[in-house]
Enzyme design. Sequence first.
Site, PDB file in Angstrom:
ATOM      1  N   GLY A  27       0.646  -1.003  -0.223  1.00 30.96           N
ATOM      2  CA  GLY A  27      -0.094  -0.145   0.143  1.00 30.96           C
ATOM      3  C   GLY A  27       0.900   1.233  -0.142  1.00 30.96           C
ATOM      4  CB  ILE A  28       0.045   4.428   1.750  1.00 34.60           C
ATOM      5  CG1 ILE A  28      -0.936   5.048   1.456  1.00 34.60           C
ATOM      6  CG2 ILE A  28       0.852   5.884   1.707  1.00 34.60           C
ATOM      7  CD1 ILE A  28      -1.856   5.568   1.718  1.00 34.60           C
ATOM      8  CG  ASP A  47       5.123  -4.774   6.275  1.00 36.39           C
ATOM      9  OD1 ASP A  47       4.226  -5.216   7.554  1.00 36.39           O
ATOM     10  OD2 ASP A  47       4.282  -3.627   5.380  1.00 36.39           O
ATOM     11  CE1 TYR A 169      -8.035   3.761   9.555  1.00 32.79           C
ATOM     12  CE2 TYR A 169      -9.538   5.214   9.054  1.00 32.79           C
ATOM     13  CZ  TYR A 169      -8.492   4.835   8.909  1.00 32.79           C
ATOM     14  OH  TYR A 169      -7.480   4.812   7.880  1.00 32.79           O
ATOM     15  CB  ALA A 203      -6.642   2.213  -5.413  1.00 34.44           C
TER      16      ALA A 203
END
Length: 263
Positions: A27-28, A47, A169, A203
């Site tokens: 992702g980002i 990660d 969240y 996305a």
Amino acid sequence: MPEITLNAPALFDLSGRVALVTGAGSGIGQRIAMGLAQSGADVALIDRRTDGGLAETANFIAGTGRRSVEIAADVTSQTALSDAVQRAEAELGSLRLAVNAAGIANAAPCEEMDEAQYQTLMDINMKGVWLSCRAEARAMLAHGKGGSIVNIASMSGVIVNRGLNQVHYNASKAGVIHMSKSMAMEWVDRGIRVNSISPGYTATPMNTRPEMVHQTKEFESQTPMQRMASVDEMVGPAIFLLSDAASYCTGVDLLVDGGFCCW
């Protein structure tokens, strides 16, 4: 007229700097790590994923001619983060830049949400950012050369998303924004800048699963630009805030939301 010595392209050059990115396996976080390497930085990749995402990021970085180190670590563990920073510096050099992108998202009605679901998200999204910043800043302060930290928040920390029951969240991302501002003020006189980026609907793999097709259409229709962002569109804002181009920016939350928060 005084002589103009400005070199605008050089303001965005990260050559010779060492960066650390959490959430670098997808992702980002993954795309930002790749972008930092393209801008000249060597990058420590952190990660907890075991699906090969970190290796993919590292292979891309190798193709740019920059160095990287893959580190499996859980951002909820201070010991793991301290060890990760130490290893990053041992292999790449003194830490100057950091992007904290590790995070999760899920949803449930507030009155039905299990306490474990709430706590797990908070531990990763808020405690994890705090622990990451603390470990990174300790290294930067020890070197006395300053640094720049960017935390990935969300527009959900500014607004409440229609149709999504995610009170935990939203609260976690609001916390990241204000925590970033608070740390920026604590370290402002010691050369460390802290800013945050609040993406709109993006996305990422999480948002583009087949079962998300209907929700994705809703995200797009609610956004003034009528589309979601690509993960690549978070790279430029991150490089800007980390670079000398943003040398007078600290405590900033940069909304990258396709105009969503204007409505």
